[in-house]
Design a protein around this motif. Structure first.
Motif, PDB file in Angstrom:
ATOM      1  N   ALA A  27     -39.910  10.873  11.654  1.00 56.65           N
ATOM      2  CA  ALA A  27     -38.696  11.218  10.902  1.00 56.65           C
ATOM      3  C   ALA A  27     -37.906   9.953  10.570  1.00 56.65           C
ATOM      4  O   ALA A  27     -37.360   9.814   9.469  1.00 56.65           O
ATOM      5  N   GLY A  28     -37.880   9.017  11.507  1.00 58.81           N
ATOM      6  CA  GLY A  28     -37.210   7.739  11.264  1.00 58.81           C
ATOM      7  C   GLY A  28     -37.867   6.968  10.132  1.00 58.81           C
ATOM      8  O   GLY A  28     -37.188   6.360   9.307  1.00 58.81           O
ATOM      9  N   GLU A  29     -39.198   7.000  10.089  1.00 61.13           N
ATOM     10  CA  GLU A  29     -39.899   6.329   8.988  1.00 61.13           C
ATOM     11  C   GLU A  29     -39.522   6.948   7.647  1.00 61.13           C
ATOM     12  O   GLU A  29     -39.316   6.237   6.656  1.00 61.13           O
ATOM     13  N   ALA A  30     -39.415   8.264   7.617  1.00 62.51           N
ATOM     14  CA  ALA A  30     -39.031   8.942   6.373  1.00 62.51           C
ATOM     15  C   ALA A  30     -37.617   8.553   5.964  1.00 62.51           C
ATOM     16  O   ALA A  30     -37.356   8.277   4.781  1.00 62.51           O
ATOM     17  N   GLY A  35     -34.018   4.845   2.467  1.00 59.44           N
ATOM     18  CA  GLY A  35     -32.905   3.899   2.509  1.00 59.44           C
ATOM     19  C   GLY A  35     -31.796   4.295   3.454  1.00 59.44           C
ATOM     20  O   GLY A  35     -30.724   3.701   3.431  1.00 59.44           O
ATOM     21  N   ARG A  36     -32.042   5.252   4.313  1.00 60.77           N
ATOM     22  CA  ARG A  36     -31.039   5.725   5.279  1.00 60.77           C
ATOM     23  C   ARG A  36     -31.281   5.007   6.609  1.00 60.77           C
ATOM     24  O   ARG A  36     -31.732   5.594   7.579  1.00 60.77           O
ATOM     25  N   PHE A  37     -30.952   3.707   6.621  1.00 60.67           N
ATOM     26  CA  PHE A  37     -31.329   2.833   7.725  1.00 60.67           C
ATOM     27  C   PHE A  37     -30.626   3.162   9.033  1.00 60.67           C
ATOM     28  O   PHE A  37     -31.243   3.079  10.095  1.00 60.67           O
ATOM     29  N   GLY A  38     -29.367   3.519   8.994  1.00 66.99           N
ATOM     30  CA  GLY A  38     -28.646   3.863  10.218  1.00 66.99           C
ATOM     31  C   GLY A  38     -29.223   5.100  10.886  1.00 66.99           C
ATOM     32  O   GLY A  38     -29.448   5.114  12.107  1.00 66.99           O
ATOM     33  N   GLU A  39     -29.463   6.118  10.102  1.00 63.33           N
ATOM     34  CA  GLU A  39     -30.062   7.353  10.623  1.00 63.33           C
ATOM     35  C   GLU A  39     -31.468   7.084  11.151  1.00 63.33           C
ATOM     36  O   GLU A  39     -31.854   7.574  12.219  1.00 63.33           O
TER      37      GLU A  39
END
Length: 117
Positions: A27-30, A35-39
Motif C-alpha cells: 500500500a505504501g508503494e502505491a 506522490g503521497r509520500f507522507g502517507e
C-alpha cells in the motif's frame, strides 16, 4: 492501494502479522507512486516495525528501502540515507541474486557504487 489496505486489514484480523506488514508495504508503494509520500512513509514505517518485531531481516530491509525512497522523494535525504544504510546492513548475510541486486541499488543510492541505480 485500496486492495492492499483491505488485504492488510484481513491479514490483521487473521493474525498473520507478516502478511499484514507485506500488504502495508505494498500500500505504501502505491501511495508513493501517487506522490503521497507522507502517507506512504507512514505505511512503510508500520510495515518495518512489524518485520522488526518478527525479526524478518529480509522483509525489514525491503520496507526500510521503500521508506527511504519516500523520504528521499519528499526532500529528507539525510533521513533516507540512514534507512538505506540500515537496510544495507540487514542484507549483509544474503547472497542470492535478488539480495545482491537490492544491495547494489542501495549502495548506489548511498553513493558507494557507480552505476545506473
Amino acid at each position: 492501494m485500496a486492495l492492499c489496505r483491505r488485504a492488510a486489514s484481513v491479514q490483521r484480523r487473521l493474525g498473520d502479522r507478516s502478511r499484514t506488514a507485506t500488504a502495508l508495504d505494498r500500500a505504501g508503494e502505491a501511495c508513493r507512486d501517487l506522490g503521497r509520500f507522507g502517507e506512504a512513509a507512514d505505511l512503510h514505517r508500520e510495515a518495518a516495525g512489524i518485520h522488526r518485531e518478527l525479526d524478518d531481516r529480509w522483509q525489514l530491509a525491503g520496507a526500510l528501502g521503500n521508506l527511504a525512497l519516500c523520504l528521499d522523494a519528499d526532500g529528507a535525504a539525510e533521513r533516507a540515507g540512514k534507512h538505506w544504510a540500515d537496510a544495507l546492513g540487514l542484507l549483509a548475510g544474503f547472497d542470492d541474486p535478488q539480495a545482491l541486486a537490492l544491495r547494489r541499488r542501495i549502495a548506489w543510492r548511498l553513493g558507494r557504487l557507480p552505476g545506473d541505480g
